[in-house]
Design an enzyme around this catalytic site. Structure first.
Site, short mmCIF file in Angstrom:
data_model
loop_
_atom_site.label_atom_id
_atom_site.label_comp_id
_atom_site.label_asym_id
_atom_site.label_seq_id
_atom_site.Cartn_x
_atom_site.Cartn_y
_atom_site.Cartn_z
N LYS A 196 -14.22 3.28 -7.98
CA LYS A 196 -13.43 2.22 -8.84
C LYS A 196 -13.22 1.24 -7.65
CE LYS A 196 -9.28 0.95 -9.43
NZ LYS A 196 -9.54 -0.36 -9.49
N SER A 250 -2.66 0.59 -0.80
CA SER A 250 -1.23 0.58 -0.41
C SER A 250 -0.84 1.98 -0.14
CB SER A 250 -0.57 -0.23 -1.39
OG SER A 250 -0.53 0.17 -2.53
N THR A 251 0.46 2.13 0.40
CA THR A 251 1.09 3.36 0.81
C THR A 251 1.93 3.67 -0.89
OG1 THR A 251 1.49 3.12 3.04
CG2 THR A 251 3.21 4.35 1.82
N GLY A 254 -0.72 5.23 -2.89
CA GLY A 254 -1.24 6.69 -2.38
C GLY A 254 -0.02 7.52 -2.90
N GLU A 272 -5.81 6.51 2.79
CA GLU A 272 -5.92 5.66 3.90
C GLU A 272 -4.98 4.50 3.44
OE1 GLU A 272 -7.81 6.53 6.63
OE2 GLU A 272 -8.90 7.87 5.94
N CYS A 307 -5.93 -3.76 7.48
CA CYS A 307 -5.02 -2.59 7.24
C CYS A 307 -4.56 -2.45 8.78
CB CYS A 307 -5.66 -1.16 6.84
SG CYS A 307 -7.07 -0.98 7.55
N GLU A 404 4.67 -4.48 5.94
CA GLU A 404 3.37 -4.99 5.79
C GLU A 404 3.14 -6.20 5.02
OE1 GLU A 404 0.33 -2.87 3.68
OE2 GLU A 404 -1.17 -3.00 5.56
#
Ligand code: NAD
Length: 502
Positions: A196, A250-251, A254, A272, A307, A404
């Site tokens: 995706k 993104s965290t 995740g 990641e 990143c 970030e």
């Protein structure tokens, strides 16, 4: 050596000519066919440098997801790929790498038009993607199982087997390269893979699907579902028949994926995620002019949409004023330009949302008292261009010092001692990358060991090749892309204990 069948575009006019003859596939790739989304829905893919619509792309949802998972499982069980001898899988993946090489200018152009990065940079990404397919293809028939040390009455083996169905969910900042880092090892290990791509840059993945079909990957082994995260992405993550989620993004997302895995079938989740990477410059480092240029490139490369951007620059106070001056000079030489101009170092921000988000961070930086040294004001349109922006005197408590930004904004901090530098570097929920510049080998080793980071760059930024694992610690994730470590992640260990007649 280039095996490209295309002639190499050298000038902006060459790239524009290639763009005018480009044909773009925008349908989903399911069971070896290009098809519309079951709902018939589409979304527009825009060129952020011009605002032009590139394509109306199939907007897949849970129905398409379920269809693709069914085909992936069927292919896996049938075994035409999953049980094929590794050496034969290698040949097919090498053929795919050759086809990518033969079409690399087109692939680079698609990424540039789709997400705004300069075409020279896209070409570097495509070369990286090709290298990744070659490395993983070459590795697969060199990965051995084990025979355990037992007595004569037993044969105990540890076999490596593919996981099954892998869903790869990737971001937009290096569209084809991030794709390759997941898809190449997962396919090499014998899995069926559903990709995706990001809704902000779906087009090169669909071109890859065309090439995969041409290379001879069997039906259902590689499929591509363009669409949004909250629709098809979520459906794949919640599927009871997906065995592994390989995610870059993104965290926040995740964390959601880990929840989806827990709510469904405990699928493996390799993450990641984001970063706020510290780049430490000690007063004893050599050639400050060069280091300043590297420090600027570490954040402004790819418009800061990286990143591992070196977004926190930590400079020893005794050299800080002079050093920041050099960084500002380097930043001024890195202005954004037309992404189709091979001379451009920076391009456009990926979309309006990201553009507004970065400008909002810049506003907060000024409001919270950081000193703006250069940049900060967006460039005249058309297109979404933000120039390199440097803030000095940033404190760890400031928003631009912690979050970030994912844009061309550098936060400069000062430190007085090694101890303080390490504490400041580690004071972050992230741990993706860190760099240090020094000539003192004792200090280099001390600091390298103490930095909480998946990777450390010493007297360089972002060095690495296919042989090195790439990934983070803390909230930057738990997976490793590239190298044989990533190949291992996509296989399962099976222990076989055989009793032997004695
Ligand atoms: P994102 O998390 O918004 O999206 C990433 C992918 O996840 C996209 O394909 C998106 O559609 C999908 N997604 C979103 N919500 C979802 C959901 N609920 N369920 C399933 N899928 C969902 O990230 P982004 O904006 O595309 O990329 C930027 C982020 O990626 C940054 O944080 C950056 O640091 C990170 N990144 C990390 C690495 C790394 O190797 N660590 C590399 C590149 C980018």
């Amino acid at each position: 050596m280039s095996r490209s069948s295309e002639s190499a575009p050298r000038t902006k006019a060459d790239w524009q000519a290639l763009a005018s003859s480009l044909s773009i596939e925008s349908r989903a790739f399911i069971a070896n066919e290009f098809v519309d989304a079951a709902s018939g829905e589409t979304f527009a893919s825009l060129n952020p440098a011009t605002g032009d619509t590139l394509a109306e792309v199939a907007s897949c949802d849970a129905v398409d997801g379920e269809r693709a998972v069914g085909h992936a499982r069927e292919a896996f069980n049938q075994g035409e790929w999953s049980r094929l001898a590794p050496g034969k899988r290698k040949r097919t993946l090498l053929a795919l790498a050759e086809l990518m090489e033969a079409n690399k200018y087109q692939l680079a152009l698609i990424d540039t038009l789709d997400m705004g990065k300069p075409v020279g940079s896209s070409l570097g990404d495509i070369n990286g993607a090709i290298a990744c397919f070659r490395y993983q293809a070459e590795s697969i028939d060199k990965l051995y199982g084990e025979v355990a040390p037992t007595g004569d009455d037993t044969l105990a083996m540890v076999l490596r087997e593919p996981l099954g169905v892998v869903a790869a969910i990737v971001p937009w900042n290096f569209p084809l390269m991030m794709t390759a880092w997941k898809v190449a090892p997962a396919l090499a290990a014998g899995n069926s893979v559903i990709l995706k791509p990001s809704e902000k840059s779906p087009l090169s993945a669909l071109r890859l699907a065309q090439l995969a079909k041409e290379a001879g990957l069997p039906q259902g082994v590689f499929q591509v579902l363009p669409g949004f995260g909250h629709t098809v992405g979520k459906a794949l993550a919640l599927s009871m028949d997906v065995d592994c989620l390989a995610f870059t993004g993104s965290t926040g997302v995740g964390k959601q994926l880990m929840q989806y895995a827990g709510q469904s079938n405990l699928k493996r989740v390799y993450l990641e995620c984001g970063g706020k990477s510290p780049n430490l410059v000690f007063a004893d480092c050599k050639n400050l002019d060069q280091v300043a240029k590297h420090a600027a490139a570490a954040i402004f490369h790819n418009q800061g949409e990286v990143c591992i951007a070196g977004s926190r620059l930590l400079v020893e106070n005794s050299i800080r004023e002079a050093f920041v001056e050099k960084v500002v000079d380097a930043a001024k030489a890195m202005q954004p330009g037309d992404p189709l101009d091979p001379e451009s170092f920076m391009g456009a921000m990926v979309d309006e949302t990201q553009y507004r988000r970065v400008l909002d961070f810049i506003r907060q930086g000024a409001e919270e008292g950081a000193r703006l040294r250069v940049g900060g004001t967006p460039m005249e349109g058309p297109g979404l261009f933000i120039p390199p922006t440097v803030f000095d005197g940033v404190l760890p408590s400031m928003t631009i010092g912690r979050e970030e930004i994912f844009g061309p904004v550098l936060a400069v901090f000062g430190f007085d001692s090694e101890e303080e530098a390490v504490a400041m570097a580690n004071d972050s929920p992230y741990g993706l990358a860190a760099g240090l510049w020094s000539q003192d080998i004792d200090r280099i080793m001390r600091v390298t060991r103490r930095l909480q980071s998946g990777q450390v760059f010493v007297n360089n930024w972002a060095g690495g090749d296919q042989t090195m694992p790439f990934g983070g610690v803390k909230q930057s994730g738990n997976g490793r892309d590239k190298s044989h470590h990533s190949l291992e992640e996509y296989s399962e260990l099976k222990s076989v204990w055989m009793s032997l007649a004695t």
